[in-house]
Design a protein around this motif. Sequence first.
Motif, PDB file in Angstrom:
ATOM      1  N   PRO A 193      64.842  17.341  26.053  1.00 17.79           N
ATOM      2  CA  PRO A 193      64.376  18.141  27.187  1.00 17.79           C
ATOM      3  C   PRO A 193      62.922  18.561  27.035  1.00 17.79           C
ATOM      4  O   PRO A 193      62.160  18.528  27.993  1.00 17.79           O
ATOM      5  N   PHE A 194      62.520  18.953  25.815  1.00 14.96           N
ATOM      6  CA  PHE A 194      61.140  19.368  25.588  1.00 14.96           C
ATOM      7  C   PHE A 194      60.191  18.201  25.827  1.00 14.96           C
ATOM      8  O   PHE A 194      59.180  18.330  26.506  1.00 14.96           O
ATOM      9  N   LEU A 195      60.563  17.025  25.281  1.00 20.04           N
ATOM     10  CA  LEU A 195      59.710  15.869  25.455  1.00 20.04           C
ATOM     11  C   LEU A 195      59.624  15.466  26.918  1.00 20.04           C
ATOM     12  O   LEU A 195      58.574  15.041  27.394  1.00 20.04           O
ATOM     13  N   ALA A 196      60.724  15.610  27.638  1.00 24.15           N
ATOM     14  CA  ALA A 196      60.714  15.278  29.059  1.00 24.15           C
ATOM     15  C   ALA A 196      59.767  16.184  29.817  1.00 24.15           C
ATOM     16  O   ALA A 196      59.022  15.740  30.690  1.00 24.15           O
ATOM     17  N   ARG A 197      59.791  17.491  29.472  1.00 25.64           N
ATOM     18  CA  ARG A 197      58.867  18.418  30.134  1.00 25.64           C
ATOM     19  C   ARG A 197      57.435  18.047  29.835  1.00 25.64           C
ATOM     20  O   ARG A 197      56.568  18.068  30.703  1.00 25.64           O
ATOM     21  N   ARG A 198      57.155  17.676  28.579  1.00 20.66           N
ATOM     22  CA  ARG A 198      55.802  17.304  28.209  1.00 20.66           C
ATOM     23  C   ARG A 198      55.378  16.042  28.947  1.00 20.66           C
ATOM     24  O   ARG A 198      54.258  15.920  29.415  1.00 20.66           O
ATOM     25  N   ALA A 199      56.304  15.072  29.029  1.00 20.65           N
ATOM     26  CA  ALA A 199      55.970  13.821  29.700  1.00 20.65           C
ATOM     27  C   ALA A 199      55.705  14.041  31.181  1.00 20.65           C
ATOM     28  O   ALA A 199      54.916  13.340  31.795  1.00 20.65           O
ATOM     29  N   ALA A 200      56.392  15.031  31.781  1.00 21.68           N
ATOM     30  CA  ALA A 200      56.244  15.279  33.213  1.00 21.68           C
ATOM     31  C   ALA A 200      54.969  16.049  33.533  1.00 21.68           C
ATOM     32  O   ALA A 200      54.563  16.101  34.686  1.00 21.68           O
ATOM     33  N   ALA A 201      54.346  16.681  32.539  1.00 24.68           N
ATOM     34  CA  ALA A 201      53.132  17.453  32.792  1.00 24.68           C
ATOM     35  C   ALA A 201      52.019  16.524  33.242  1.00 24.68           C
ATOM     36  O   ALA A 201      51.839  15.438  32.702  1.00 24.68           O
ATOM     37  N   ALA A 202      51.294  16.966  34.254  1.00 23.38           N
ATOM     38  CA  ALA A 202      50.231  16.134  34.823  1.00 23.38           C
ATOM     39  C   ALA A 202      48.917  16.895  34.814  1.00 23.38           C
ATOM     40  O   ALA A 202      48.892  18.130  34.788  1.00 23.38           O
ATOM     41  N   GLU A 203      47.827  16.160  34.842  1.00 20.61           N
ATOM     42  CA  GLU A 203      46.502  16.754  35.020  1.00 20.61           C
ATOM     43  C   GLU A 203      46.056  16.463  36.442  1.00 20.61           C
ATOM     44  O   GLU A 203      45.936  15.309  36.851  1.00 20.61           O
ATOM     45  N   LEU A 204      45.829  17.524  37.204  1.00 19.41           N
ATOM     46  CA  LEU A 204      45.447  17.395  38.609  1.00 19.41           C
ATOM     47  C   LEU A 204      43.977  17.723  38.790  1.00 19.41           C
ATOM     48  O   LEU A 204      43.498  18.750  38.293  1.00 19.41           O
ATOM     49  N   VAL A 205      43.268  16.882  39.513  1.00 21.61           N
ATOM     50  CA  VAL A 205      41.891  17.168  39.907  1.00 21.61           C
ATOM     51  C   VAL A 205      41.932  17.771  41.310  1.00 21.61           C
ATOM     52  O   VAL A 205      42.458  17.155  42.244  1.00 21.61           O
ATOM     53  N   VAL A 206      41.403  18.973  41.437  1.00 26.05           N
ATOM     54  CA  VAL A 206      41.465  19.712  42.705  1.00 26.05           C
ATOM     55  C   VAL A 206      40.058  19.921  43.233  1.00 26.05           C
ATOM     56  O   VAL A 206      39.217  20.533  42.567  1.00 26.05           O
ATOM     57  N   VAL A 231      42.093  20.592  36.896  1.00 26.33           N
ATOM     58  CA  VAL A 231      40.649  20.420  36.764  1.00 26.33           C
ATOM     59  C   VAL A 231      40.052  20.801  38.115  1.00 26.33           C
ATOM     60  O   VAL A 231      40.278  20.110  39.113  1.00 26.33           O
ATOM     61  N   SER A 232      39.328  21.902  38.158  1.00 25.60           N
ATOM     62  CA  SER A 232      38.869  22.468  39.427  1.00 25.60           C
ATOM     63  C   SER A 232      37.424  22.069  39.709  1.00 25.60           C
ATOM     64  O   SER A 232      36.548  22.257  38.865  1.00 25.60           O
ATOM     65  N   VAL A 233      37.191  21.535  40.894  1.00 26.66           N
ATOM     66  CA  VAL A 233      35.855  21.089  41.315  1.00 26.66           C
ATOM     67  C   VAL A 233      35.533  21.779  42.633  1.00 26.66           C
ATOM     68  O   VAL A 233      36.234  21.577  43.626  1.00 26.66           O
ATOM     69  N   GLN A 234      34.486  22.607  42.649  1.00 27.85           N
ATOM     70  CA  GLN A 234      34.118  23.268  43.894  1.00 27.85           C
ATOM     71  C   GLN A 234      33.337  22.293  44.766  1.00 27.85           C
ATOM     72  O   GLN A 234      32.409  21.629  44.306  1.00 27.85           O
ATOM     73  N   ALA A 235      33.709  22.215  46.042  1.00 30.44           N
ATOM     74  CA  ALA A 235      33.079  21.272  46.969  1.00 30.44           C
ATOM     75  C   ALA A 235      33.230  21.795  48.378  1.00 30.44           C
ATOM     76  O   ALA A 235      34.267  22.352  48.732  1.00 30.44           O
ATOM     77  N   SER A 236      32.207  21.618  49.207  1.00 25.99           N
ATOM     78  CA  SER A 236      32.289  22.101  50.584  1.00 25.99           C
ATOM     79  C   SER A 236      33.172  21.191  51.427  1.00 25.99           C
ATOM     80  O   SER A 236      33.356  20.013  51.131  1.00 25.99           O
TER      81      SER A 236
END
Length: 276
Positions: A33-46, A72-77
């Motif tokens: 279960p722990f490994l599954a949670r880790r595998a499901a974690a994603a990095e999102l560019v916003v 990963v937060s990117v400020q943009a108009s």
Amino acid sequence: MTQNPSQERDRAGPMAPAGRGRRALLLGAAALPFLARRAAAAELVVFSSGGLNAAYLTLVPAFQQQTGHSLVSVQASSMGAAPDAIPQRLGRGEPADVLLLASGGLEPLAARGLILPDSRVDIARSLIGMCVRAGAPKPDISSVDAFRQALLNASSIAYSASASGVYIENEMYRRLGIHEQVMPKSRRILSERVASVVARGEAEIGFQQVSEILFVEGAAYVGTIPEPVQLPTIFCAAIPAKAREPEAARALIRFLASPEAAPALERTGLEPLNRG
């Protein structure tokens, strides 16, 4: 019959590796279960436009803690030709998983096929506000006539290059009947908060979404512009057509549009569209 100790060791010997194997299997199963949670974690560019950015940034830690995803937060108009505007970033092929922007900026992107169909979710309503430098007199803008006079009296005016500024330049000045008088002393601000320009004394008054004024040091919020010439903006979220993590992106959008996020939106001058 009495067994020789060496015979006992010989009999036990072959059993030990099997025991260790069973223990390893059980430990591995417990870790799944722990490994599954880790595998499901994603990095999102916003890509986040200024109107939502203050609220969004305050909500990032809670979302990351609840889901294990990282942002990963990117400020943009929302719109415009500035290099850091969302249309320009997407046009260059910059990767993004979530867009937070004014609805007026989203519609042209959808028409170009740059947005996943049906991924738009409206999050908050925003109004245009006015600011002056901290310590400067605050003009009366309580009525349309007083507001018109404040614009005529100002020595210089700054406005956003995004949704509110497009409206001010193309419509509001004309509706007030002062376009010719005030445009020569007005300046469109690219890639920076209008309130920051006003705080430095580079413009006497400035206009932007209220949420983009409130927390700028050195600027003083005057109020929202009068209702008859106001333009409410809907800020929304959507998923780019080439998003790498669309499921995690949907989770973030659900969170930002949830009643849990409403207090943060209100604190930053926005009107949540879902209070529960």
